[in-house]
Motif scaffolding. Structure first.
Motif, PDB file in Angstrom:
ATOM      1  N   PRO A  13      47.936  39.898  41.375  1.00  0.00           N
ATOM      2  CA  PRO A  13      47.976  40.448  40.006  1.00  0.00           C
ATOM      3  C   PRO A  13      46.614  40.498  39.320  1.00  0.00           C
ATOM      4  O   PRO A  13      46.462  41.184  38.295  1.00  0.00           O
ATOM      5  N   SER A  14      45.616  39.802  39.867  1.00  0.00           N
ATOM      6  CA  SER A  14      44.287  39.812  39.242  1.00  0.00           C
ATOM      7  C   SER A  14      43.465  41.035  39.636  1.00  0.00           C
ATOM      8  O   SER A  14      42.399  41.281  39.055  1.00  0.00           O
ATOM      9  N   TRP A  15      43.937  41.813  40.599  1.00  0.00           N
ATOM     10  CA  TRP A  15      43.152  42.965  41.049  1.00  0.00           C
ATOM     11  C   TRP A  15      42.877  43.981  39.929  1.00  0.00           C
ATOM     12  O   TRP A  15      41.748  44.467  39.820  1.00  0.00           O
ATOM     13  N   PRO A  16      43.847  44.327  39.081  1.00  0.00           N
ATOM     14  CA  PRO A  16      43.544  45.288  38.001  1.00  0.00           C
ATOM     15  C   PRO A  16      42.448  44.797  37.056  1.00  0.00           C
ATOM     16  O   PRO A  16      41.578  45.588  36.639  1.00  0.00           O
ATOM     17  N   SER A  17      42.460  43.516  36.704  1.00  0.00           N
ATOM     18  CA  SER A  17      41.428  43.007  35.798  1.00  0.00           C
ATOM     19  C   SER A  17      40.063  42.974  36.485  1.00  0.00           C
ATOM     20  O   SER A  17      39.021  43.190  35.840  1.00  0.00           O
ATOM     21  N   SER A  32      24.159  57.450  30.807  1.00  0.00           N
ATOM     22  CA  SER A  32      23.381  58.649  30.469  1.00  0.00           C
ATOM     23  C   SER A  32      23.893  59.901  31.173  1.00  0.00           C
ATOM     24  O   SER A  32      23.382  60.996  30.940  1.00  0.00           O
ATOM     25  N   LEU A  33      24.900  59.742  32.045  1.00  0.00           N
ATOM     26  CA  LEU A  33      25.407  60.877  32.820  1.00  0.00           C
ATOM     27  C   LEU A  33      26.778  61.310  32.331  1.00  0.00           C
ATOM     28  O   LEU A  33      27.491  60.548  31.671  1.00  0.00           O
ATOM     29  N   SER A  34      27.142  62.520  32.713  1.00  0.00           N
ATOM     30  CA  SER A  34      28.467  63.039  32.388  1.00  0.00           C
ATOM     31  C   SER A  34      29.414  62.709  33.540  1.00  0.00           C
ATOM     32  O   SER A  34      29.517  63.453  34.515  1.00  0.00           O
ATOM     33  N   VAL A  35      30.093  61.560  33.427  1.00  0.00           N
ATOM     34  CA  VAL A  35      31.053  61.121  34.442  1.00  0.00           C
ATOM     35  C   VAL A  35      32.456  61.475  33.956  1.00  0.00           C
ATOM     36  O   VAL A  35      32.836  61.140  32.823  1.00  0.00           O
ATOM     37  N   LEU A  36      33.241  62.139  34.802  1.00  0.00           N
ATOM     38  CA  LEU A  36      34.578  62.557  34.387  1.00  0.00           C
ATOM     39  C   LEU A  36      35.523  61.372  34.250  1.00  0.00           C
ATOM     40  O   LEU A  36      36.286  61.281  33.285  1.00  0.00           O
ATOM     41  N   SER A  37      35.485  60.462  35.230  1.00  0.00           N
ATOM     42  CA  SER A  37      36.333  59.267  35.150  1.00  0.00           C
ATOM     43  C   SER A  37      35.915  58.272  36.226  1.00  0.00           C
ATOM     44  O   SER A  37      35.239  58.627  37.200  1.00  0.00           O
ATOM     45  N   ILE A  38      36.312  57.019  36.028  1.00  0.00           N
ATOM     46  CA  ILE A  38      36.123  55.968  37.029  1.00  0.00           C
ATOM     47  C   ILE A  38      37.507  55.430  37.341  1.00  0.00           C
ATOM     48  O   ILE A  38      38.171  54.862  36.472  1.00  0.00           O
ATOM     49  N   GLU A  39      37.966  55.644  38.579  1.00  0.00           N
ATOM     50  CA  GLU A  39      39.357  55.389  38.938  1.00  0.00           C
ATOM     51  C   GLU A  39      39.506  54.220  39.908  1.00  0.00           C
ATOM     52  O   GLU A  39      38.712  54.065  40.847  1.00  0.00           O
ATOM     53  N   VAL A  46      47.818  49.640  43.436  1.00  0.00           N
ATOM     54  CA  VAL A  46      49.268  49.864  43.390  1.00  0.00           C
ATOM     55  C   VAL A  46      49.983  48.527  43.197  1.00  0.00           C
ATOM     56  O   VAL A  46      49.993  47.690  44.112  1.00  0.00           O
ATOM     57  N   PRO A  47      50.569  48.271  42.041  1.00  0.00           N
ATOM     58  CA  PRO A  47      51.270  47.004  41.804  1.00  0.00           C
ATOM     59  C   PRO A  47      52.345  46.745  42.862  1.00  0.00           C
ATOM     60  O   PRO A  47      53.135  47.630  43.198  1.00  0.00           O
ATOM     61  N   GLY A  48      52.322  45.532  43.425  1.00  0.00           N
ATOM     62  CA  GLY A  48      53.325  45.138  44.403  1.00  0.00           C
ATOM     63  C   GLY A  48      52.992  45.480  45.837  1.00  0.00           C
ATOM     64  O   GLY A  48      53.727  45.092  46.757  1.00  0.00           O
ATOM     65  N   LEU A  49      51.888  46.201  46.084  1.00  0.00           N
ATOM     66  CA  LEU A  49      51.558  46.629  47.450  1.00  0.00           C
ATOM     67  C   LEU A  49      50.581  45.652  48.106  1.00  0.00           C
ATOM     68  O   LEU A  49      49.541  45.309  47.533  1.00  0.00           O
ATOM     69  N   ALA A  50      50.919  45.213  49.323  1.00  0.00           N
ATOM     70  CA  ALA A  50      49.995  44.377  50.098  1.00  0.00           C
ATOM     71  C   ALA A  50      48.742  45.186  50.408  1.00  0.00           C
ATOM     72  O   ALA A  50      48.809  46.402  50.623  1.00  0.00           O
ATOM     73  N   ALA A  51      47.597  44.500  50.441  1.00  0.00           N
ATOM     74  CA  ALA A  51      46.337  45.240  50.607  1.00  0.00           C
ATOM     75  C   ALA A  51      45.238  44.346  51.150  1.00  0.00           C
ATOM     76  O   ALA A  51      45.320  43.115  51.092  1.00  0.00           O
ATOM     77  N   LYS A  52      44.212  44.988  51.678  1.00  0.00           N
ATOM     78  CA  LYS A  52      42.970  44.266  51.956  1.00  0.00           C
ATOM     79  C   LYS A  52      42.388  43.861  50.605  1.00  0.00           C
ATOM     80  O   LYS A  52      42.390  44.668  49.663  1.00  0.00           O
ATOM     81  N   PRO A  53      41.873  42.647  50.461  1.00  0.00           N
ATOM     82  CA  PRO A  53      41.369  42.194  49.155  1.00  0.00           C
ATOM     83  C   PRO A  53      40.009  42.798  48.809  1.00  0.00           C
ATOM     84  O   PRO A  53      39.019  42.094  48.618  1.00  0.00           O
ATOM     85  N   ILE A  54      39.984  44.119  48.738  1.00  0.00           N
ATOM     86  CA  ILE A  54      38.762  44.860  48.423  1.00  0.00           C
ATOM     87  C   ILE A  54      39.116  45.907  47.373  1.00  0.00           C
ATOM     88  O   ILE A  54      40.047  46.704  47.567  1.00  0.00           O
ATOM     89  N   ILE A  55      38.395  45.925  46.272  1.00  0.00           N
ATOM     90  CA  ILE A  55      38.663  46.871  45.188  1.00  0.00           C
ATOM     91  C   ILE A  55      37.985  48.202  45.502  1.00  0.00           C
ATOM     92  O   ILE A  55      36.759  48.274  45.619  1.00  0.00           O
ATOM     93  N   ASP A  56      38.788  49.262  45.675  1.00  0.00           N
ATOM     94  CA  ASP A  56      38.260  50.606  45.927  1.00  0.00           C
ATOM     95  C   ASP A  56      38.140  51.360  44.607  1.00  0.00           C
ATOM     96  O   ASP A  56      39.104  51.408  43.820  1.00  0.00           O
TER      97      ASP A  56
END
Length: 506
Positions: A13-17, A32-39, A46-56
């Motif tokens: 649950p700490s991954w989103p933070s 200083s740049l025009s960035v559309l979004s950081i996703e 994905v809440p509840g999904l097992a994953a490699k502990p790496i934030i993409d």
């Protein structure tokens, strides 16, 4: 567990933070740049999904702003890795890896951008698909799957997920599926010895790479000093950056023994010449030149591990190739290794050189003609028989022995019958330029086949190969110009180094 194996954990649950903290830092760098979004993308998004502990993380920009964003991240010490085989997805290594993260600069609307966002969004809403994906990932992790094999093995379920999104065309789905294949990359390569494997490098190898290349003994005969942390980081990144290339010209693999990094082995294959490129019909028959190198921790040397690992590496290479090992002539360990691997020593340059403040004088191995006229002598001996045929010495089969070319050179003292030795040194045997007993190198192998042919013809005509038969006479009989009394017959001469060569069997 080997460093290249994937670890999948239950959802944290700490991954989103953690993502929000990283996003805040990225936003300040790119203010200083025009960035559309950081996703936040990938399984940790994905809440509840097992994953490699790496934030993409995907930083999405327009194509027009791509270069400015790349430059901005590089200024802030992010290491640029290129596209790594995925078009319009530019990878970076963040100097801060707590928590671990992958940073991608993605083009708005590109296939890979829609891929990342589409997979995330549908898995957040479709629990059945999410659970199926989790099962596949956990099963692969439980088997100790290598990262290269892991990506390929979960490709079918990813294709199913992507089809459910409805965001990609069949052509785009096919391209993603192809990108997830191993291609020129390798999974875990078994060597035949239990626990000894080869695998692709990963960023987690930085410490182990530094541990190897910072040892004075390991770099003793190299032109560089022990590596620094920054150098190790850049070299590992370069290996990873080059791995997805098609065709792959730089192949370098980590060597592990029982889960511990013990060394590396690699090759760099020269690009085809313009002539070869134009004449495609001969491409499969002209060997390309490739340099081979290797380095192993001293504590694992002398156990046969390096020989087995390098032999396994050679079997991975697709020919035809002409491999060369360049050895400092003082590095007897590497030269013995080359001999064990079946390489032929073809030359050793002469000259005085300086390496790390040490001056060394290296003398060349003689040519065949020089060896015959200057390095063999008939002797009186208490030995009764030839070491080759085991027949007694007599007037037609006199004992001969090699003498040293230079004062500082140690000559082996084995004795042979003259006629047997004549047959040996003029044969096509790969070791014909070496002592039949101890494999001490006597001379450089002839690079002009007519030289050997003349020597063979002399014997076929019933003439004994007189020790005074001059090189000049041999050359004149071939109609070759004489230069200072001796034709230079060795090729691929390199200053300072000895060169050994092998063409792997296909």
């Amino acid at each position: 567990m080997p460093s290249g194996n994937v670890i999948v954990e239950q959802y944290n649950p700490s991954w989103p933070s953690q993502f929000e903290t990283i996003k805040s830092s990225l936003s300040s760098y790119l203010a200083s740049l025009s960035v559309l979004s950081i996703e936040h993308v990938g399984s940790t998004s994905v809440p509840g999904l097992a994953a490699k502990p790496i934030i993409d993380i995907d930083i999405i920009v327009t194509r027009e702003n791509l270069q400015a964003a790349i430059d901005c991240l590089k200024v802030n010490r992010f290491m640029y890795l290129g596209e790594l085989g995925i078009q319009d997805r530019h990878a970076f290594q963040d100097p801060n890896q707590d928590p671990k993260r992958n940073i991608y600069l993605c083009i708005d609307g590109a296939t890979q951008t829609r891929n990342h966002l589409g997979v995330r969004d549908i898995l957040r809403t479709d629990s059945e698909l999410r659970n199926e994906y989790a099962r596949v990932k956990m099963e692969l992790s439980g088997k100790g799957t290598n990262i290269v094999e892991y990506i390929e093995a979960k490709s079918p379920i990813l294709q199913k997920i992507l089809r459910e999104t409805g965001l990609l065309s069949e052509k785009e789905l096919s391209a993603i599926n192809e990108a997830n294949r191993k291609g020129g990359r390798f999974g875990v390569v078994q060597t035949g010895r239990e626990g000894l494997v080869l695998r692709e490098f990963v960023f987690a190898d930085e410490d182990a790479f530094l541990g190897l290349e910072s040892i004075e003994e390991v770099v003793r005969y190299q032109t560089w000093s022990p590596r620094t942390r920054e150098q190790a980081k850049e070299l590992v990144a370069e290996i990873i950056r080059n791995a997805p290339a098609v065709p792959r010209s730089h192949i370098e693999l980590a060597v592990e023994f029982k889960g511990t990094f013990i060394g590396r082995v690699g090759t760099k294959i020269a690009e085809s010449s313009a002539t070869e490129t134009l004449n495609m019909s001969t491409m499969n028959s002209i060997p390309r030149r490739a340099d081979l190198w290797f380095a192993f921790l001293p504590s694992y040397q002398g156990k046969g591990l390096a020989t087995e690992a390098i032999n396994a590496f050679l079997l991975l290479l697709k020919g035809p190739l002409e491999l060369e090992i360049e050895c400092d002539p003082r590095n007897l360990g590497s030269m013995k290794m080359a001999d064990r691997l079946g390489f032929d020593k073809i030359s050793q340059d002469e000259g005085v050189f300086e390496c790390k403040g040490e001056h060394q004088r290296m003398a060349p191995s003689p040519s065949l003609g020089h060896f015959v006229t200057h390095n063999l002598r008939t002797i009186e001996t208490t030995l009764k028989e030839c070491s080759i045929c085991k027949e007694p010495f007599d007037i037609a089969h006199q004992p001969v022995q090699r003498i040293a070319s230079h004062d500082h050179e140690n000559a082996c003292s084995h004795v042979f019958g003259q006629s047997c030795l004549e047959i040996w040194i003029t044969s096509t045997n790969n070791n014909s330029n070496k002592c039949p007993i101890c494999r001490c190198v006597w001379f450089n192998k002839p690079q002009h086949p007519s030289i050997t042919a003349v020597l063979q013809n002399i014997m076929l005509e019933g003439q004994s190969l007189d020790m005074s038969y001059s090189v000049q006479s041999l050359i004149q009989s071939l109609g070759q110009p004489v230069n200072d009394g001796e034709r230079r017959m060795d090729i691929y001469i390199r200053q300072i180094v000895s060169i050994m060569r092998k063409v792997p069997k296909l």
